[in-house]
Design a protein around this motif. Sequence first.
Motif, PDB file in Angstrom:
ATOM      1  N   SER A   1      -4.180   0.065  -7.985  1.00 31.21           N
ATOM      2  CA  SER A   1      -4.625  -0.269  -9.060  1.00 31.21           C
ATOM      3  C   SER A   1      -6.853   0.126  -8.321  1.00 31.21           C
ATOM      4  O   SER A   1      -7.532  -0.066  -8.237  1.00 31.21           O
ATOM      5  CB  SER A   1      -4.951  -1.516  -9.432  1.00 31.21           C
ATOM      6  OG  SER A   1      -5.271  -2.431  -8.860  1.00 31.21           O
ATOM      7  N   LEU A   2      -5.713  -0.174  -6.889  1.00 30.20           N
ATOM      8  CA  LEU A   2      -7.115   0.322  -5.321  1.00 30.20           C
ATOM      9  C   LEU A   2      -6.651   2.040  -4.536  1.00 30.20           C
ATOM     10  O   LEU A   2      -6.196   2.200  -4.251  1.00 30.20           O
ATOM     11  CB  LEU A   2      -6.934  -1.115  -4.110  1.00 30.20           C
ATOM     12  CG  LEU A   2      -7.638  -2.435  -5.016  1.00 30.20           C
ATOM     13  CD1 LEU A   2      -6.714  -3.732  -4.001  1.00 30.20           C
ATOM     14  CD2 LEU A   2      -8.884  -2.599  -5.041  1.00 30.20           C
ATOM     15  N   ILE A   3      -7.895   2.029  -4.924  1.00 29.65           N
ATOM     16  CA  ILE A   3      -7.956   3.529  -3.604  1.00 29.65           C
ATOM     17  C   ILE A   3      -8.986   3.246  -3.267  1.00 29.65           C
ATOM     18  O   ILE A   3     -10.252   3.159  -2.564  1.00 29.65           O
ATOM     19  CB  ILE A   3      -8.610   4.408  -4.840  1.00 29.65           C
ATOM     20  CG1 ILE A   3      -7.403   4.493  -6.525  1.00 29.65           C
ATOM     21  CG2 ILE A   3      -8.289   5.755  -4.633  1.00 29.65           C
ATOM     22  CD1 ILE A   3      -7.976   5.919  -7.326  1.00 29.65           C
ATOM     23  N   VAL A   4      -8.516   4.357  -2.182  1.00 29.72           N
ATOM     24  CA  VAL A   4      -9.005   4.629  -0.731  1.00 29.72           C
ATOM     25  C   VAL A   4      -8.905   5.629  -0.671  1.00 29.72           C
ATOM     26  O   VAL A   4      -8.028   6.582  -0.263  1.00 29.72           O
ATOM     27  CB  VAL A   4      -8.833   3.755   0.773  1.00 29.72           C
ATOM     28  CG1 VAL A   4      -9.685   3.254   1.602  1.00 29.72           C
ATOM     29  CG2 VAL A   4      -9.156   2.153   0.045  1.00 29.72           C
ATOM     30  N   TYR A   5     -10.608   6.117  -0.591  1.00 24.07           N
ATOM     31  CA  TYR A   5     -10.441   7.836  -0.399  1.00 24.07           C
ATOM     32  C   TYR A   5     -11.854   8.360   1.225  1.00 24.07           C
ATOM     33  O   TYR A   5     -12.312   8.043   0.939  1.00 24.07           O
ATOM     34  CB  TYR A   5     -10.785   8.370  -1.931  1.00 24.07           C
ATOM     35  CG  TYR A   5     -10.741  10.407  -1.480  1.00 24.07           C
ATOM     36  CD1 TYR A   5      -9.647  11.143  -1.412  1.00 24.07           C
ATOM     37  CD2 TYR A   5     -11.798  10.254  -2.025  1.00 24.07           C
ATOM     38  CE1 TYR A   5     -10.059  12.217  -1.538  1.00 24.07           C
ATOM     39  CE2 TYR A   5     -12.279  11.801  -1.701  1.00 24.07           C
ATOM     40  CZ  TYR A   5     -10.926  12.818  -1.496  1.00 24.07           C
ATOM     41  OH  TYR A   5     -11.562  13.858  -1.366  1.00 24.07           O
ATOM     42  N   GLY A   6     -10.680   8.885   2.229  1.00 24.62           N
ATOM     43  CA  GLY A   6     -11.541   9.916   2.985  1.00 24.62           C
ATOM     44  C   GLY A   6     -11.949  11.055   2.774  1.00 24.62           C
ATOM     45  O   GLY A   6     -11.035  11.600   2.494  1.00 24.62           O
ATOM     46  N   SER A   7     -13.212  11.719   3.078  1.00 27.13           N
ATOM     47  CA  SER A   7     -13.471  13.101   3.070  1.00 27.13           C
ATOM     48  C   SER A   7     -14.430  13.235   4.272  1.00 27.13           C
ATOM     49  O   SER A   7     -14.775  12.428   4.033  1.00 27.13           O
ATOM     50  CB  SER A   7     -13.805  13.344   2.224  1.00 27.13           C
ATOM     51  OG  SER A   7     -15.169  12.623   1.360  1.00 27.13           O
ATOM     52  N   HIS A   8     -14.720  14.586   4.662  1.00 23.00           N
ATOM     53  CA  HIS A   8     -15.456  14.611   6.045  1.00 23.00           C
ATOM     54  C   HIS A   8     -16.280  15.424   5.671  1.00 23.00           C
ATOM     55  O   HIS A   8     -15.653  16.555   5.207  1.00 23.00           O
ATOM     56  CB  HIS A   8     -15.162  15.047   7.195  1.00 23.00           C
ATOM     57  CG  HIS A   8     -15.647  14.735   8.409  1.00 23.00           C
ATOM     58  ND1 HIS A   8     -16.641  13.496   8.514  1.00 23.00           N
ATOM     59  CD2 HIS A   8     -15.973  16.097   9.472  1.00 23.00           C
ATOM     60  CE1 HIS A   8     -16.970  14.351   9.673  1.00 23.00           C
ATOM     61  NE2 HIS A   8     -16.772  15.997   9.973  1.00 23.00           N
TER      62      HIS A   8
ATOM     63  N   PHE B   1      -4.602  10.195 -11.942  1.00 23.10           N
ATOM     64  CA  PHE B   1      -3.110  10.185 -12.116  1.00 23.10           C
ATOM     65  C   PHE B   1      -2.673  10.350 -10.985  1.00 23.10           C
ATOM     66  O   PHE B   1      -1.212   9.260 -11.118  1.00 23.10           O
ATOM     67  CB  PHE B   1      -3.397  12.312 -11.940  1.00 23.10           C
ATOM     68  CG  PHE B   1      -1.569  12.610 -11.404  1.00 23.10           C
ATOM     69  CD1 PHE B   1      -0.731  12.817 -12.645  1.00 23.10           C
ATOM     70  CD2 PHE B   1      -1.252  13.185 -10.870  1.00 23.10           C
ATOM     71  CE1 PHE B   1       0.490  13.184 -12.140  1.00 23.10           C
ATOM     72  CE2 PHE B   1       0.276  13.623 -10.146  1.00 23.10           C
ATOM     73  CZ  PHE B   1       1.203  13.730 -10.867  1.00 23.10           C
ATOM     74  N   PHE B   2      -2.674  10.016  -9.274  1.00 19.79           N
ATOM     75  CA  PHE B   2      -2.060   9.179  -8.900  1.00 19.79           C
ATOM     76  C   PHE B   2      -2.093   7.621  -8.885  1.00 19.79           C
ATOM     77  O   PHE B   2      -0.876   7.500  -8.394  1.00 19.79           O
ATOM     78  CB  PHE B   2      -2.861   9.801  -7.201  1.00 19.79           C
ATOM     79  CG  PHE B   2      -2.475  10.986  -6.619  1.00 19.79           C
ATOM     80  CD1 PHE B   2      -1.401  11.103  -6.469  1.00 19.79           C
ATOM     81  CD2 PHE B   2      -3.915  11.769  -6.512  1.00 19.79           C
ATOM     82  CE1 PHE B   2      -1.124  12.340  -6.380  1.00 19.79           C
ATOM     83  CE2 PHE B   2      -3.505  13.488  -5.646  1.00 19.79           C
ATOM     84  CZ  PHE B   2      -1.843  13.974  -5.644  1.00 19.79           C
TER      85      PHE B   2
ATOM     86  N   ALA C   1       0.649  -1.491   0.283  1.00 23.09           N
ATOM     87  CA  ALA C   1      -0.184  -0.091   0.066  1.00 23.09           C
ATOM     88  C   ALA C   1       1.029   1.092  -0.386  1.00 23.09           C
ATOM     89  O   ALA C   1       2.127   1.057   0.219  1.00 23.09           O
ATOM     90  CB  ALA C   1      -1.021   0.184   1.339  1.00 23.09           C
ATOM     91  N   VAL C   2       0.213   2.309  -0.209  1.00 23.50           N
ATOM     92  CA  VAL C   2       0.947   4.038  -0.691  1.00 23.50           C
ATOM     93  C   VAL C   2       0.283   4.827   0.101  1.00 23.50           C
ATOM     94  O   VAL C   2      -1.326   4.388  -0.302  1.00 23.50           O
ATOM     95  CB  VAL C   2       1.418   4.245  -1.693  1.00 23.50           C
ATOM     96  CG1 VAL C   2       2.015   5.422  -2.101  1.00 23.50           C
ATOM     97  CG2 VAL C   2       2.270   3.320  -2.665  1.00 23.50           C
ATOM     98  N   LYS C   3       0.622   5.729   0.871  1.00 25.55           N
ATOM     99  CA  LYS C   3      -0.266   6.275   1.472  1.00 25.55           C
ATOM    100  C   LYS C   3       0.204   8.302   1.171  1.00 25.55           C
ATOM    101  O   LYS C   3       1.231   7.487   1.807  1.00 25.55           O
ATOM    102  CB  LYS C   3      -0.374   5.694   3.025  1.00 25.55           C
ATOM    103  CG  LYS C   3      -1.032   6.523   3.894  1.00 25.55           C
ATOM    104  CD  LYS C   3      -1.342   6.772   5.544  1.00 25.55           C
ATOM    105  CE  LYS C   3      -2.422   7.341   6.369  1.00 25.55           C
ATOM    106  NZ  LYS C   3      -2.251   7.305   7.884  1.00 25.55           N
ATOM    107  N   TYR C   4      -0.621   8.985   1.022  1.00 29.28           N
ATOM    108  CA  TYR C   4      -0.164  10.392   1.088  1.00 29.28           C
ATOM    109  C   TYR C   4      -1.103  10.347   2.418  1.00 29.28           C
ATOM    110  O   TYR C   4      -2.144  11.186   2.566  1.00 29.28           O
ATOM    111  CB  TYR C   4      -0.626  10.563  -0.466  1.00 29.28           C
ATOM    112  CG  TYR C   4      -0.184  10.434  -1.485  1.00 29.28           C
ATOM    113  CD1 TYR C   4       1.926   9.377  -1.522  1.00 29.28           C
ATOM    114  CD2 TYR C   4      -0.246  10.032  -2.296  1.00 29.28           C
ATOM    115  CE1 TYR C   4       1.958   9.788  -2.091  1.00 29.28           C
ATOM    116  CE2 TYR C   4       0.055   9.600  -3.789  1.00 29.28           C
ATOM    117  CZ  TYR C   4       1.757   9.894  -3.254  1.00 29.28           C
ATOM    118  OH  TYR C   4       2.560   8.682  -4.173  1.00 29.28           O
ATOM    119  N   THR C   5      -0.171  11.312   3.209  1.00 33.43           N
ATOM    120  CA  THR C   5      -0.971  12.289   4.432  1.00 33.43           C
ATOM    121  C   THR C   5      -1.736  13.848   4.151  1.00 33.43           C
ATOM    122  O   THR C   5      -1.997  14.499   4.323  1.00 33.43           O
ATOM    123  CB  THR C   5      -0.103  12.204   5.453  1.00 33.43           C
ATOM    124  OG1 THR C   5       0.850  12.560   5.216  1.00 33.43           O
ATOM    125  CG2 THR C   5      -0.115  10.807   5.674  1.00 33.43           C
TER     126      THR C   5
END
Length: 310
Positions: free
Chosen positions: A89-96, A81-82, A58-62
């Motif tokens: 090929s898998l994306i986990v995106y968090g927002s509030h 792009f990312f 996994a790759v995590k961007y803060t």
Amino acid sequence: MVAAIRVPKTQRARRELLKHAPKLVETGKKTLILHGTKTSAVLNSVLSDIYHLKRDNAVKYTKKNDNIRPFESGGESSLEFFSLKTDCSLIVYGSHSKKRPNNLILGRTYDHHIYDLVEVGVENYKSMESYVYDKKLAPKLGSKPFFAFIGEHFESAEELKHLKEVLLDLFRGEVVENLNLAGVDRIYVCTATSPTTVYMMHCALCLKRSGTSIPRMELVEVGPSMDLVVRRHRLPVESLKKEAMKTADHAKKVKNVTKDPVQGRLGKVYMPDQQVGKLALSNDIKGLKRERREAKKNKEHSKKQKVNPE
């Protein structure tokens, strides 16, 4: 102005591009974890736990990303792009936000284009740090999990069908042919409590003595656990799905050859009927050719001796 397409000029550059290209047989998928413009403490903990469970791949961007809107037209270009940049090929995106609190978007890409998306809300979350257990039971690198999907809604509700596929892709890890049972030490239990809600928990498998050759199995909850409420989901486009579902061509079948699990590869050889007392000799035998050559040389030598007597 259209940007020029850069063509690789060396063999090394071509090999790197082939590594990033889609393949007919995928052995493992990397996961990209991203933060939105605004995130909550709960969501930060969820993303950290997912990264901990997937840390070997996994790759995590803060850094916060402002221009990502996955379900809006043009808002998914940053995700693509990312995905291309990190080869994920898998994306986990968090927002509030006030409208969608503790929002988690799970997505998949094909050829670095968005394939499908599932948006869920996180409720009743308990992190891995809140559980007290023997640290030897913590998930290890390279271990494989079991999955248990409980509830009829996983077969009847379209949203939960889609969520089930994405969760399996997200947490199953690398695809292997041979499996050591000692490496299967945990399980994800997903229970459908309603057509849009799934209770998910992560447990460790403990093998206890049972007095027989088959050990007794116990589950120890190690976290995280949460309720996932499906808000929106987008299925893949039919043309892209058809392209992504291509499989490798089967090997050409060889006639008269079979495989046996005990004896291995077996073959049938057909021979013509043979008659006792008769032996068919071929003119292509090397020994006969040598004898003919020697006989010819001896004949020519004898002729020369007759023509030119001493």
